[in-house]
Design a protein around this motif. Sequence first.
Motif, PDB file in Angstrom:
ATOM      1  N   MET A   1       0.835  -1.187   0.000  1.00 41.60           N
ATOM      2  CA  MET A   1       0.000   0.000   0.000  1.00 41.60           C
ATOM      3  C   MET A   1       0.878   1.248   0.000  1.00 41.60           C
ATOM      4  O   MET A   1       1.882   1.312   0.690  1.00 41.60           O
ATOM      5  CB  MET A   1      -0.899   0.000   1.246  1.00 41.60           C
ATOM      6  N   GLN A   2       0.448   2.268  -0.772  1.00 43.24           N
ATOM      7  CA  GLN A   2       1.223   3.500  -0.762  1.00 43.24           C
ATOM      8  C   GLN A   2       1.225   4.113   0.643  1.00 43.24           C
ATOM      9  O   GLN A   2       2.234   4.628   1.096  1.00 43.24           O
ATOM     10  CB  GLN A   2       0.649   4.510  -1.750  1.00 43.24           C
ATOM     11  N   TYR A   3       0.078   4.068   1.312  1.00 42.73           N
ATOM     12  CA  TYR A   3       0.009   4.492   2.710  1.00 42.73           C
ATOM     13  C   TYR A   3       0.113   3.250   3.556  1.00 42.73           C
ATOM     14  O   TYR A   3      -0.841   2.494   3.744  1.00 42.73           O
ATOM     15  CB  TYR A   3      -1.240   5.345   2.977  1.00 42.73           C
ATOM     16  N   PHE A   4       1.353   3.074   4.005  1.00 44.76           N
ATOM     17  CA  PHE A   4       1.839   1.884   4.655  1.00 44.76           C
ATOM     18  C   PHE A   4       1.033   1.518   5.909  1.00 44.76           C
ATOM     19  O   PHE A   4       0.942   0.353   6.266  1.00 44.76           O
ATOM     20  CB  PHE A   4       3.303   2.230   4.970  1.00 44.76           C
ATOM     21  N   ASN A   5       0.441   2.526   6.564  1.00 47.07           N
ATOM     22  CA  ASN A   5      -0.306   2.257   7.793  1.00 47.07           C
ATOM     23  C   ASN A   5      -1.422   1.245   7.596  1.00 47.07           C
ATOM     24  O   ASN A   5      -1.743   0.494   8.509  1.00 47.07           O
ATOM     25  CB  ASN A   5      -0.868   3.551   8.408  1.00 47.07           C
ATOM     26  N   TRP A   6      -2.009   1.191   6.364  1.00 47.24           N
ATOM     27  CA  TRP A   6      -3.115   0.270   6.148  1.00 47.24           C
ATOM     28  C   TRP A   6      -2.668  -1.179   6.126  1.00 47.24           C
ATOM     29  O   TRP A   6      -3.478  -2.092   6.219  1.00 47.24           O
ATOM     30  CB  TRP A   6      -3.867   0.636   4.855  1.00 47.24           C
ATOM     31  N   GLU A   7      -1.354  -1.415   6.018  1.00 48.40           N
ATOM     32  CA  GLU A   7      -0.869  -2.795   6.047  1.00 48.40           C
ATOM     33  C   GLU A   7      -0.889  -3.362   7.463  1.00 48.40           C
ATOM     34  O   GLU A   7      -0.927  -4.567   7.655  1.00 48.40           O
ATOM     35  CB  GLU A   7       0.555  -2.860   5.484  1.00 48.40           C
ATOM     36  N   ASN A   8      -0.780  -2.480   8.441  1.00 48.83           N
ATOM     37  CA  ASN A   8      -0.818  -2.881   9.861  1.00 48.83           C
ATOM     38  C   ASN A   8       0.106  -4.070  10.111  1.00 48.83           C
ATOM     39  O   ASN A   8      -0.258  -5.029  10.783  1.00 48.83           O
ATOM     40  CB  ASN A   8      -2.255  -3.240  10.271  1.00 48.83           C
ATOM     41  N   ALA A   9       1.341  -3.991   9.551  1.00 45.50           N
ATOM     42  CA  ALA A   9       2.208  -5.170   9.574  1.00 45.50           C
ATOM     43  C   ALA A   9       3.324  -5.087  10.605  1.00 45.50           C
ATOM     44  O   ALA A   9       4.171  -5.961  10.673  1.00 45.50           O
ATOM     45  CB  ALA A   9       2.802  -5.392   8.191  1.00 45.50           C
ATOM     46  N   SER A  10       3.358  -4.004  11.357  1.00 44.00           N
ATOM     47  CA  SER A  10       4.294  -3.822  12.470  1.00 44.00           C
ATOM     48  C   SER A  10       5.746  -3.552  12.099  1.00 44.00           C
ATOM     49  O   SER A  10       6.463  -2.936  12.867  1.00 44.00           O
ATOM     50  CB  SER A  10       4.304  -5.021  13.427  1.00 44.00           C
ATOM     51  N   ALA A 127       1.241  10.767 -11.265  1.00 46.52           N
ATOM     52  CA  ALA A 127       1.649   9.934 -12.394  1.00 46.52           C
ATOM     53  C   ALA A 127       1.185   8.501 -12.215  1.00 46.52           C
ATOM     54  O   ALA A 127       0.845   7.816 -13.169  1.00 46.52           O
ATOM     55  CB  ALA A 127       3.173   9.961 -12.512  1.00 46.52           C
ATOM     56  N   SER A 128       1.141   8.040 -10.971  1.00 42.65           N
ATOM     57  CA  SER A 128       1.022   6.604 -10.747  1.00 42.65           C
ATOM     58  C   SER A 128      -0.368   6.112 -10.341  1.00 42.65           C
ATOM     59  O   SER A 128      -0.573   4.915 -10.220  1.00 42.65           O
ATOM     60  CB  SER A 128       2.059   6.173  -9.710  1.00 42.65           C
ATOM     61  N   VAL A 129      -1.326   7.008 -10.125  1.00 44.10           N
ATOM     62  CA  VAL A 129      -2.704   6.556  -9.850  1.00 44.10           C
ATOM     63  C   VAL A 129      -3.244   5.869 -11.114  1.00 44.10           C
ATOM     64  O   VAL A 129      -2.903   6.245 -12.237  1.00 44.10           O
ATOM     65  CB  VAL A 129      -3.594   7.755  -9.429  1.00 44.10           C
ATOM     66  N   ALA A 130      -4.095   4.849 -10.938  1.00 42.67           N
ATOM     67  CA  ALA A 130      -4.667   4.153 -12.090  1.00 42.67           C
ATOM     68  C   ALA A 130      -5.820   4.967 -12.686  1.00 42.67           C
ATOM     69  O   ALA A 130      -6.497   5.705 -11.977  1.00 42.67           O
ATOM     70  CB  ALA A 130      -5.166   2.773 -11.670  1.00 42.67           C
ATOM     71  N   ASP A 304       4.439  12.122  -5.575  1.00 38.36           N
ATOM     72  CA  ASP A 304       3.722  11.060  -4.872  1.00 38.36           C
ATOM     73  C   ASP A 304       4.635  10.043  -4.222  1.00 38.36           C
ATOM     74  O   ASP A 304       4.796   8.940  -4.698  1.00 38.36           O
ATOM     75  CB  ASP A 304       2.661  10.404  -5.759  1.00 38.36           C
ATOM     76  N   PRO A 305       5.201  10.420  -3.095  1.00 41.90           N
ATOM     77  CA  PRO A 305       6.077   9.504  -2.376  1.00 41.90           C
ATOM     78  C   PRO A 305       5.301   8.299  -1.840  1.00 41.90           C
ATOM     79  O   PRO A 305       4.109   8.407  -1.551  1.00 41.90           O
ATOM     80  CB  PRO A 305       6.605  10.351  -1.219  1.00 41.90           C
ATOM     81  N   THR A 306       5.964   7.181  -1.746  1.00 43.88           N
ATOM     82  CA  THR A 306       5.330   5.939  -1.323  1.00 43.88           C
ATOM     83  C   THR A 306       5.961   5.433  -0.029  1.00 43.88           C
ATOM     84  O   THR A 306       7.135   5.683   0.224  1.00 43.88           O
ATOM     85  CB  THR A 306       5.501   4.887  -2.444  1.00 43.88           C
ATOM     86  N   GLY A 307       5.169   4.735   0.771  1.00 45.76           N
ATOM     87  CA  GLY A 307       5.724   4.061   1.935  1.00 45.76           C
ATOM     88  C   GLY A 307       5.659   4.866   3.214  1.00 45.76           C
ATOM     89  O   GLY A 307       6.417   4.640   4.140  1.00 45.76           O
ATOM     90  N   TYR A 308       4.745   5.839   3.282  1.00 48.61           N
ATOM     91  CA  TYR A 308       4.590   6.627   4.503  1.00 48.61           C
ATOM     92  C   TYR A 308       3.263   6.324   5.171  1.00 48.61           C
ATOM     93  O   TYR A 308       2.372   5.739   4.562  1.00 48.61           O
ATOM     94  CB  TYR A 308       4.694   8.121   4.175  1.00 48.61           C
ATOM     95  N   ASN A 309       3.160   6.765   6.426  1.00 41.86           N
ATOM     96  CA  ASN A 309       1.891   6.661   7.146  1.00 41.86           C
ATOM     97  C   ASN A 309       1.115   7.939   6.920  1.00 41.86           C
ATOM     98  O   ASN A 309       1.692   9.026   7.048  1.00 41.86           O
ATOM     99  CB  ASN A 309       2.165   6.504   8.639  1.00 41.86           C
ATOM    100  N   GLY A 310      -0.160   7.824   6.619  1.00 42.91           N
ATOM    101  CA  GLY A 310      -0.924   9.048   6.400  1.00 42.91           C
ATOM    102  C   GLY A 310      -2.416   8.865   6.521  1.00 42.91           C
ATOM    103  O   GLY A 310      -2.945   7.762   6.320  1.00 42.91           O
TER     104      GLY A 310
END
Length: 475
Positions: A1-10, A127-130, A304-310
């Motif tokens: 996920m681009q917003y990493f928080n939704w992965e809830n993977a610790s 650029a990267s949204v579908a 559009d940076p990826t890998g953050y919590n938001g």
Amino acid sequence: MQYFNWENASCSIFIPNSVCKQGSIPVLAVDAIWPEHVMSTLELVRKYDLRLTIKTTGHDLLGRSTAYGSLLLWLHHMKNMTMVPTYQTCNRTTISNAVRVDAGVQWSEVYTMLKDYGLVVLGGTSASVAVAGGFMQAGGHSPLSRWAGMPTDQVLEYDVITVDGRRLTVSPCQESDLYWALSGGGPGSYAIVISIVLRTFPSPVMVGSLQTIQAPNASRYNQLIREFFRMLPSFADRGLSGYFTMQDTKLSITLIWPNGNLTALNNTMISFYKKNKDLNFEENVVAALPTFYDFFRYVLVGRDPTGYNGMVGSRLLPERIVRKSINRLSRIFIRMNGKGQQISNLAISLVAGGKASDFSKSNNSINRSWRTALLHVFYARGWNDDASYIVKREIRTDIAHKTRLLDRLSKRELFGCYMNEANPDEPQWKQRFFGSLFNYNRLKRVKKQYDPRGILICKRCVGSDDWSTDLNCRK
Ligand SMILES: Cc1cc2nc3c(=O)[nH]c(=O)nc-3n(C[C@H](O)[C@H](O)[C@H](O)COP(=O)(O)OP(=O)(O)OC[C@H]3O[C@@H](n4cnc5c(N)ncnc54)[C@H](O)[C@@H]3O)c2cc1C
Ligand SMILES: *[C@@H]1O[C@H](CO)[C@@H](O)[C@H](O)[C@H]1NC(C)=O
Ligand SMILES: *[C@@H]1O[C@H](CO)[C@@H](O)[C@H](O)[C@H]1NC(C)=O
Ligand SMILES: *[C@@H]1O[C@H](CO)[C@@H](O)[C@H](O)[C@H]1NC(C)=O
Ligand SMILES: *[C@@H]1O[C@H](CO)[C@@H](O)[C@H](O)[C@H]1NC(C)=O
Ligand SMILES: *[C@@H]1O[C@H](CO)[C@@H](O)[C@H](O)[C@H]1NC(C)=O
Ligand SMILES: *[C@@H]1O[C@H](CO)[C@@H](O)[C@H](O)[C@H]1NC(C)=O
Ligand SMILES: *[C@@H]1O[C@H](CO)[C@@H](O)[C@H](O)[C@H]1NC(C)=O
Ligand SMILES: *[C@@H]1O[C@H](CO)[C@@H](O)[C@H](O)[C@H]1NC(C)=O
């Protein structure tokens, strides 16, 4: 996920030796390339009663493209694009230069393909949204929406697979209920979109301006904000669009005027600069770029940076109220201002109104917040991977509180939200995301017709109210 928080993977790449758990990441995924892969995935889902999630890019800001214990249908590799030189609509109108894009195509790809034809589609800033996924199914907003209409209004046809495995062509006169619902009624709810046919436009010349202004202290900054937003109604009158962000004592301005008057915009911005010469203009450019593609390439790309919590909270503000209460609104913006230290940001987008308000040429479910709005305002917060539960709770409270400040503009009216850039914890989400309860219920009837078992289910999507909060059990 681009917003990493939704992965809830610790686990975190920023925290050494942190332990990874499965979190909300699906255990198994299908990397679909052909429509047949989608059909067989659905067969499996029906047979074993699996929880399905659909993901194309994973850009979702509400975590709707991942879920605990689910099977993932991944559409990223469905990448075909073809020009349709003449498209015959079902009412026998001929439309030239349409384009068919498959589910996995991203905005940068279709913008790049169309530049060789001097054409544009109404798409997003990223650029990267579908093209055909969450963006289009929620209505979308574009730097060109005020100039030419809502992105969803440009869909001539959807090619879909329904949960019972039927491949359907969906247009204003074939499966018209489904066309109505897919066009603005929310992502991942009615059928799986395999491709869409979109109307294109000859590219406009992009007149615009970029200013980044730093004030020395809060009182001078507040004066700047009031003065700048007083100009907003005149920008709207002239047909400009814009994106404005506020943080600490910094205001960033991007103004866009398709086929606009460079001299006129330059005069406006030069006189604004002259009045504020004591401030630090870190950036101050007025220019005309020959095509939309140049604007996309030089101004938009790289944001559009990826890998953050938001997480965000937002409102669509009616044009009538914005025009009447602009001074009051500026004072609210000042109270909602972002803070660098908190990783927060206030973003005010002038992307509604103008042609985006036009109902007449389309029959879709964007009703009614987008059609009456002028501004889409959102307040965003980020946090570090090691943030404590208490900090995260404070962030949620702050987002809800800041968004509600905007509600004070009207005692009677309930403002809508753009469902793709909204707070999933929003009370009254049915009315705010879907325009009204009337519209929501009508969408739900269409959903029942095409997905009676509720296989396509996602957070805050139509029909999700029939399920437990984790969406694994029917209520
Ligand atoms: C950096 C950035 C910039 C953005 N800029 C804009 C902007 O300018 N304008 C704007 O309107 N929005 C913008 N957005 C919001 C964007 O529209 C949403 O994040 C949207 O949900 C992304 O859709 P996706 O399909 O790419 O993402 P995904 O996370 O893959 O999917 C989002 C939702 O759509 C569903 N879905 C995906 N593909 C399909 C399909 N083929 N069929 C059925 N359901 C599907 C998923 O199940 C999920 O519910 C931006 C987002 C980001 C992160
Ligand atoms: C996230 O993970 C924690 C610990 O595994 C769990 O307690 C919590 O319920 C999860 N939250 C969500 C929203 O899934
Ligand atoms: C992509 O389009 C080409 C040309 O129309 C076609 O031959 C090919 O089969 C398509 N591929 C997919 C995966 O749809
Ligand atoms: C719009 O579509 C809906 C759903 O198919 C249909 O009931 C309605 O008659 C259509 N309205 C117009 C004006 O075409
Ligand atoms: C803020 O900055 C302005 C302009 O530089 C200056 O005139 C004013 O005195 C400053 N105010 C405070 C409280 O420092
Ligand atoms: C552009 O704006 C300038 C300055 O306001 C005006 O003199 C000129 O007539 C405008 N040009 C067009 C083509 O409208
Ligand atoms: C804008 O106006 C200034 C001052 O008149 C002038 O120097 C500059 O070249 C103009 N810029 C453009 C892009 O017209
Ligand atoms: C026919 O359909 C097209 C595309 O859906 C639409 O733009 C046009 O206004 C319609 N024309 C009539 C006469 O209804
Ligand atoms: C929008 O919804 C309202 C009810 O909330 C309805 O009366 C109106 O006809 C709808 N308009 C369109 C264009 O769908």
